[in-house]
Design a protein around this motif. Structure first.
Motif, mmCIF file in Angstrom:
data_model
loop_
_atom_site.group_PDB
_atom_site.id
_atom_site.type_symbol
_atom_site.label_atom_id
_atom_site.label_comp_id
_atom_site.label_asym_id
_atom_site.label_seq_id
_atom_site.Cartn_x
_atom_site.Cartn_y
_atom_site.Cartn_z
ATOM 1 N N VAL A 1 31.006 23.935 1.036
ATOM 2 C CA VAL A 1 30.383 22.847 0.131
ATOM 3 C C VAL A 1 28.964 22.523 0.220
ATOM 4 C CG1 VAL A 1 32.788 21.407 -0.128
ATOM 5 C CG2 VAL A 1 31.040 20.928 1.805
ATOM 6 N N THR A 2 28.276 23.128 1.121
ATOM 7 C CA THR A 2 26.698 23.086 1.253
ATOM 8 C C THR A 2 26.189 24.531 1.073
ATOM 9 O OG1 THR A 2 26.740 23.458 3.824
ATOM 10 C CG2 THR A 2 26.671 21.074 2.888
ATOM 11 N N LYS A 3 25.032 24.497 0.526
ATOM 12 C CA LYS A 3 24.395 25.986 0.269
ATOM 13 C C LYS A 3 23.798 26.555 1.685
ATOM 14 C CE LYS A 3 22.163 24.437 -4.090
ATOM 15 N NZ LYS A 3 20.973 24.188 -4.693
ATOM 16 N N VAL A 4 24.258 27.859 1.972
ATOM 17 C CA VAL A 4 23.854 28.484 2.883
ATOM 18 C C VAL A 4 22.354 28.581 3.235
ATOM 19 C CG1 VAL A 4 24.100 30.695 4.217
ATOM 20 C CG2 VAL A 4 26.077 29.775 2.980
ATOM 21 N N PHE A 5 21.521 29.072 1.976
ATOM 22 C CA PHE A 5 20.280 29.020 2.127
ATOM 23 C C PHE A 5 19.467 28.023 1.067
ATOM 24 C CE2 PHE A 5 21.709 33.477 2.741
ATOM 25 C CZ PHE A 5 20.913 33.759 3.828
ATOM 26 N N GLU A 6 18.442 27.644 1.599
ATOM 27 C CA GLU A 6 17.431 26.658 0.719
ATOM 28 C C GLU A 6 17.334 26.948 -0.490
ATOM 29 O OE1 GLU A 6 14.016 25.792 2.882
ATOM 30 O OE2 GLU A 6 15.183 25.446 4.803
ATOM 31 N N ASN A 7 17.214 28.306 -0.778
ATOM 32 C CA ASN A 7 16.891 28.700 -2.188
ATOM 33 C C ASN A 7 17.780 29.767 -2.803
ATOM 34 O OD1 ASN A 7 16.369 30.724 -0.407
ATOM 35 N ND2 ASN A 7 14.363 31.236 -1.149
ATOM 36 N N ALA B 1 17.752 35.949 9.414
ATOM 37 C CA ALA B 1 17.571 35.577 7.990
ATOM 38 C C ALA B 1 16.659 34.409 8.004
ATOM 39 C CB ALA B 1 18.790 35.207 7.495
ATOM 40 N N GLU B 2 16.034 34.232 7.038
ATOM 41 C CA GLU B 2 15.017 33.178 6.732
ATOM 42 C C GLU B 2 15.532 32.217 5.794
ATOM 43 O OE1 GLU B 2 11.089 34.675 5.875
ATOM 44 O OE2 GLU B 2 11.052 36.026 7.532
ATOM 45 N N HIS B 3 15.080 31.032 5.898
ATOM 46 C CA HIS B 3 15.378 29.866 5.110
ATOM 47 C C HIS B 3 16.887 29.557 4.967
ATOM 48 C CE1 HIS B 3 11.547 30.207 3.380
ATOM 49 N NE2 HIS B 3 11.574 31.351 3.103
ATOM 50 N N VAL B 4 17.556 29.897 6.219
ATOM 51 C CA VAL B 4 18.942 29.481 6.409
ATOM 52 C C VAL B 4 18.957 27.762 6.760
ATOM 53 C CG1 VAL B 4 21.185 30.085 7.689
ATOM 54 C CG2 VAL B 4 19.377 31.830 7.092
ATOM 55 N N LYS B 5 19.903 27.149 6.279
ATOM 56 C CA LYS B 5 20.154 26.136 6.712
ATOM 57 C C LYS B 5 20.942 26.102 7.918
ATOM 58 C CE LYS B 5 20.105 23.593 2.087
ATOM 59 N NZ LYS B 5 20.710 22.906 1.492
ATOM 60 N N THR B 6 20.688 24.975 9.106
ATOM 61 C CA THR B 6 21.163 25.073 10.083
ATOM 62 C C THR B 6 22.587 24.398 10.258
ATOM 63 O OG1 THR B 6 19.871 23.221 10.919
ATOM 64 C CG2 THR B 6 18.941 25.295 11.217
ATOM 65 N N VAL B 7 22.792 23.467 9.245
ATOM 66 C CA VAL B 7 24.046 22.801 9.056
ATOM 67 C C VAL B 7 25.047 23.292 7.997
ATOM 68 C CG1 VAL B 7 25.477 20.501 9.115
ATOM 69 C CG2 VAL B 7 23.104 20.920 10.576
ATOM 70 N N ASP B 8 26.372 23.665 8.180
ATOM 71 C CA ASP B 8 27.079 24.273 7.106
ATOM 72 C C ASP B 8 28.163 23.081 7.055
ATOM 73 O OD1 ASP B 8 28.140 26.330 5.067
ATOM 74 O OD2 ASP B 8 29.888 26.303 6.594
#
Length: 188
Positions: A164-170, A133-140
């Motif tokens: 509580v944090t978004k999985v993907f940037e967009n 997957a692309e644009h995935v945040k590395t910290v959850d």
């Protein structure tokens, strides 16, 4: 007299079977289990979790635990809608995403009765496998809440990890994971 002695031995052995660790002690608990996870409005899917937790028993009613667990999360979906430059397109097939995280749960454990713990805390997770997957945040970041039951060192644990944090940037969606594990507690 013999019957009284046998009954007293049975009562004392059952109290010992349900008791948590004494205040001031430290334990380690290897564990394996099942995650049931989703992101957003997608379907839930069952995946794998394994790791260990270290707990310090601060008092007879409170313990603090920190762990490291490999956790497969993600979602599954049918008829996925994809936003494209020419409009929304619905893909008519099954879709799955299986990211792997190293989660570090830090929980405060409250024991209202011997053997039963209510748990809540904070859990940072670090993406180690994004499954293409692309644009995935590395910290959850999530908030684990749940309970566990201990009997003769065997610990059954059930938690809901609230993302509580978004999985993907967009993409405005979060990891949500129900985690059920079984482990064995060793004194250190």
């Amino acid at each position: 007299m013999k019957k009284l002695f046998i009954m007293a031995a049975m009562v004392l052995s059952s109290v010992g079977a349900f008791a948590q660790q004494a205040a001031g002690t430290t334990t380690i608990q290897p564990k394996v289990g099942l995650n049931v996870s989703t992101i957003g409005d997608n379907d839930w899917k069952a995946v794998f979790a394994a790791g260990a937790e270290l707990q310090y028993q601060a008092s007879s009613n409170f313990g603090v635990a920190v762990g490291a667990l490999y956790s497969v999360q993600g979602y599954k979906a049918k008829d996925v809608e994809i936003d494209t430059p020419i409009g929304d397109v619905t893909v008519k097939n099954d879709s799955k995403w299986n990211p792997g995280y190293i989660n570090v749960p830090i929980t405060l454990n409250y024991y209202p009765v011997a053997g039963l713990a209510l748990k809540a805390g904070l859990q940072p997770g670090f993406l180690v496998n994004k499954d293409d997957a692309e644009h995935v945040k590395t910290v959850d970041l999530s908030i684990p809440v749940g309970l566990s039951y201990e009997y003769q060192g065997i610990v059954f644990d059930a938690r809901y990890n609230i993302g509580v944090t978004k999985v993907f940037e967009n993409w405005d969606h979060y990891n949500n994971v129900i985690q059920i594990t079984v482990g064995y507690k060793f004194s250190l």
